[in-house]
Write a protein that holds these residues in place. Structure first.
Motif, PDB file in Angstrom:
ATOM      1  N   VAL A   9       0.890  -1.088  -0.083  1.00  0.00           N
ATOM      2  CA  VAL A   9       0.093  -0.079  -0.057  1.00  0.00           C
ATOM      3  C   VAL A   9       0.908   1.321  -0.099  1.00  0.00           C
ATOM      4  O   VAL A   9       0.283   2.180  -0.446  1.00  0.00           O
ATOM      5  CB  VAL A   9      -0.929   0.110   1.190  1.00  0.00           C
ATOM      6  CG1 VAL A   9      -1.951  -1.023   0.986  1.00  0.00           C
ATOM      7  CG2 VAL A   9      -0.321  -0.210   2.551  1.00  0.00           C
ATOM      8  N   SER A  10       2.152   1.199   0.271  1.00  0.00           N
ATOM      9  CA  SER A  10       2.983   2.205   0.532  1.00  0.00           C
ATOM     10  C   SER A  10       3.513   2.833  -0.976  1.00  0.00           C
ATOM     11  O   SER A  10       3.932   3.799  -1.088  1.00  0.00           O
ATOM     12  CB  SER A  10       4.254   1.894   1.289  1.00  0.00           C
ATOM     13  OG  SER A  10       4.999   1.095   0.778  1.00  0.00           O
ATOM     14  N   GLU A  19      16.812   5.350  -1.437  1.00  0.00           N
ATOM     15  CA  GLU A  19      16.871   6.531  -2.155  1.00  0.00           C
ATOM     16  C   GLU A  19      15.482   6.744  -2.831  1.00  0.00           C
ATOM     17  O   GLU A  19      14.725   7.692  -2.835  1.00  0.00           O
ATOM     18  CB  GLU A  19      17.806   6.824  -3.268  1.00  0.00           C
ATOM     19  CG  GLU A  19      19.224   6.811  -2.642  1.00  0.00           C
ATOM     20  CD  GLU A  19      20.181   7.269  -3.818  1.00  0.00           C
ATOM     21  OE1 GLU A  19      19.906   8.063  -4.596  1.00  0.00           O
ATOM     22  OE2 GLU A  19      21.370   6.549  -3.714  1.00  0.00           O
ATOM     23  N   GLN A  20      14.738   5.455  -3.118  1.00  0.00           N
ATOM     24  CA  GLN A  20      13.530   5.445  -3.772  1.00  0.00           C
ATOM     25  C   GLN A  20      12.402   5.897  -2.731  1.00  0.00           C
ATOM     26  O   GLN A  20      11.569   6.818  -2.560  1.00  0.00           O
ATOM     27  CB  GLN A  20      13.007   4.443  -4.413  1.00  0.00           C
ATOM     28  CG  GLN A  20      13.803   4.121  -5.823  1.00  0.00           C
ATOM     29  CD  GLN A  20      13.567   2.708  -6.212  1.00  0.00           C
ATOM     30  OE1 GLN A  20      13.235   1.731  -5.541  1.00  0.00           O
ATOM     31  NE2 GLN A  20      13.414   2.490  -7.543  1.00  0.00           N
ATOM     32  N   VAL A  21      12.850   5.239  -1.626  1.00  0.00           N
ATOM     33  CA  VAL A  21      11.639   5.490  -0.414  1.00  0.00           C
ATOM     34  C   VAL A  21      11.838   6.834   0.098  1.00  0.00           C
ATOM     35  O   VAL A  21      10.635   7.244   0.691  1.00  0.00           O
ATOM     36  CB  VAL A  21      11.923   4.331   0.611  1.00  0.00           C
ATOM     37  CG1 VAL A  21      11.250   4.586   1.990  1.00  0.00           C
ATOM     38  CG2 VAL A  21      11.609   3.137   0.179  1.00  0.00           C
ATOM     39  N   HIS A  52      19.790  13.307   2.418  1.00  0.00           N
ATOM     40  CA  HIS A  52      18.550  14.465   2.473  1.00  0.00           C
ATOM     41  C   HIS A  52      18.740  15.267   3.844  1.00  0.00           C
ATOM     42  O   HIS A  52      17.883  15.770   4.255  1.00  0.00           O
ATOM     43  CB  HIS A  52      17.676  13.335   2.871  1.00  0.00           C
ATOM     44  CG  HIS A  52      17.173  12.551   1.911  1.00  0.00           C
ATOM     45  ND1 HIS A  52      16.347  12.944   0.864  1.00  0.00           N
ATOM     46  CD2 HIS A  52      17.321  11.152   1.662  1.00  0.00           C
ATOM     47  CE1 HIS A  52      16.140  12.174  -0.021  1.00  0.00           C
ATOM     48  NE2 HIS A  52      16.715  10.929   0.296  1.00  0.00           N
ATOM     49  N   GLY A  53      20.250  15.689   4.158  1.00  0.00           N
ATOM     50  CA  GLY A  53      20.386  16.836   4.897  1.00  0.00           C
ATOM     51  C   GLY A  53      20.367  16.524   6.489  1.00  0.00           C
ATOM     52  O   GLY A  53      20.775  17.553   7.205  1.00  0.00           O
ATOM     53  N   VAL A  54      20.132  15.239   6.691  1.00  0.00           N
ATOM     54  CA  VAL A  54      20.682  14.792   8.102  1.00  0.00           C
ATOM     55  C   VAL A  54      21.991  15.000   8.602  1.00  0.00           C
ATOM     56  O   VAL A  54      22.783  14.567   7.931  1.00  0.00           O
ATOM     57  CB  VAL A  54      19.944  13.395   8.400  1.00  0.00           C
ATOM     58  CG1 VAL A  54      19.810  12.984   9.750  1.00  0.00           C
ATOM     59  CG2 VAL A  54      18.623  13.325   8.070  1.00  0.00           C
ATOM     60  N   HIS A  55      22.091  15.468   9.640  1.00  0.00           N
ATOM     61  CA  HIS A  55      23.341  15.575  10.271  1.00  0.00           C
ATOM     62  C   HIS A  55      23.592  14.362  11.135  1.00  0.00           C
ATOM     63  O   HIS A  55      23.154  13.979  11.990  1.00  0.00           O
ATOM     64  CB  HIS A  55      23.721  16.840  11.426  1.00  0.00           C
ATOM     65  CG  HIS A  55      24.971  16.800  12.011  1.00  0.00           C
ATOM     66  ND1 HIS A  55      25.162  17.709  13.008  1.00  0.00           N
ATOM     67  CD2 HIS A  55      25.963  15.963  12.049  1.00  0.00           C
ATOM     68  CE1 HIS A  55      26.425  17.577  13.411  1.00  0.00           C
ATOM     69  NE2 HIS A  55      26.959  16.682  12.810  1.00  0.00           N
ATOM     70  N   VAL A  56      24.575  13.360  10.452  1.00  0.00           N
ATOM     71  CA  VAL A  56      24.630  12.016  10.978  1.00  0.00           C
ATOM     72  C   VAL A  56      25.892  12.017  12.106  1.00  0.00           C
ATOM     73  O   VAL A  56      26.950  12.352  11.703  1.00  0.00           O
ATOM     74  CB  VAL A  56      24.682  11.100   9.675  1.00  0.00           C
ATOM     75  CG1 VAL A  56      24.968   9.773  10.334  1.00  0.00           C
ATOM     76  CG2 VAL A  56      23.580  11.187   8.866  1.00  0.00           C
ATOM     77  N   ILE A  57      25.626  11.156  13.150  1.00  0.00           N
ATOM     78  CA  ILE A  57      26.833  10.961  13.992  1.00  0.00           C
ATOM     79  C   ILE A  57      26.925   9.257  13.891  1.00  0.00           C
ATOM     80  O   ILE A  57      26.152   8.666  14.108  1.00  0.00           O
ATOM     81  CB  ILE A  57      26.249  11.345  15.455  1.00  0.00           C
ATOM     82  CG1 ILE A  57      25.893  12.704  15.681  1.00  0.00           C
ATOM     83  CG2 ILE A  57      27.398  10.967  16.485  1.00  0.00           C
ATOM     84  CD1 ILE A  57      26.887  13.756  15.598  1.00  0.00           C
ATOM     85  N   MET A  58      28.181   9.106  13.224  1.00  0.00           N
ATOM     86  CA  MET A  58      28.497   7.728  13.301  1.00  0.00           C
ATOM     87  C   MET A  58      28.900   7.023  14.587  1.00  0.00           C
ATOM     88  O   MET A  58      30.050   7.412  15.038  1.00  0.00           O
ATOM     89  CB  MET A  58      29.371   7.496  12.182  1.00  0.00           C
ATOM     90  CG  MET A  58      29.049   7.917  10.583  1.00  0.00           C
ATOM     91  SD  MET A  58      30.278   7.779   9.438  1.00  0.00           S
ATOM     92  CE  MET A  58      30.452   6.071   9.454  1.00  0.00           C
TER      93      MET A  58
END
Length: 143
Positions: A9-10, A19-21, A52-58
């Motif tokens: 349904v999504s 990337e598609q999602v 997508h612009g998120v500041h990621v902390i690994m």
């Protein structure tokens, strides 16, 4: 007909990419912690969040591996905001140190991806004298 080839349904299926999602999502201003971000799904999660612009902390054990991943992502996404912080989930002291340093950074925590874990490792004890797999996968992830 293969049952998993149908879109849900999504509008996505088992073959949909991250990337598609996430297409069209602007997550600028968000901060995410991704454990186990230096290999496998953790790398792709880090890359797509950064895309997508998120500041990621690994949050990882192996700093050198994480730096290599960070450099590779920055080559693809020069505007990516990625920081590497050491975190050994099998050590309560490391978890507490990581949490303290993250809180001191003043960054918000909008997304937490608990991806790190170990499986089927030979019996060994953590620094806290707890069976390694249990300490890594259950205790530290619940603190």
């Amino acid at each position: 007909m293969w049952p998993f080839s149908k879109k849900g349904v999504s509008g996505f299926s088992w073959s949909s990419t991250a990337e598609q999602v996430t297409h069209g999502i602007d997550a600028s201003g968000f901060t995410a912690i991704v454990t186990g971000a230096s290999s496998g799904i953790g790398v792709e999660t880090t890359r797509v969040l950064a895309l997508h612009g998120v500041h990621v902390i690994m949050a990882i054990r192996n700093i050198a591996a994480a730096r290599d991943v960070k450099e590779a992502i920055l080559k693809e996404i020069p505007s990516a905001k990625i920081d590497v912080m050491e975190l050994d989930l099998s050590s309560m002291a490391s978890v507490k140190k990581f949490a303290s340093e993250f809180i001191s950074s003043g960054l918000p925590l909008n997304i937490l991806i608990n991806n790190a874990g170990v499986m089927a490792c030979p019996f060994m004890l953590s620094k806290d004298n707890i069976e390694q797999q249990f300490a890594t996968n259950h205790l530290e992830n619940s603190t």
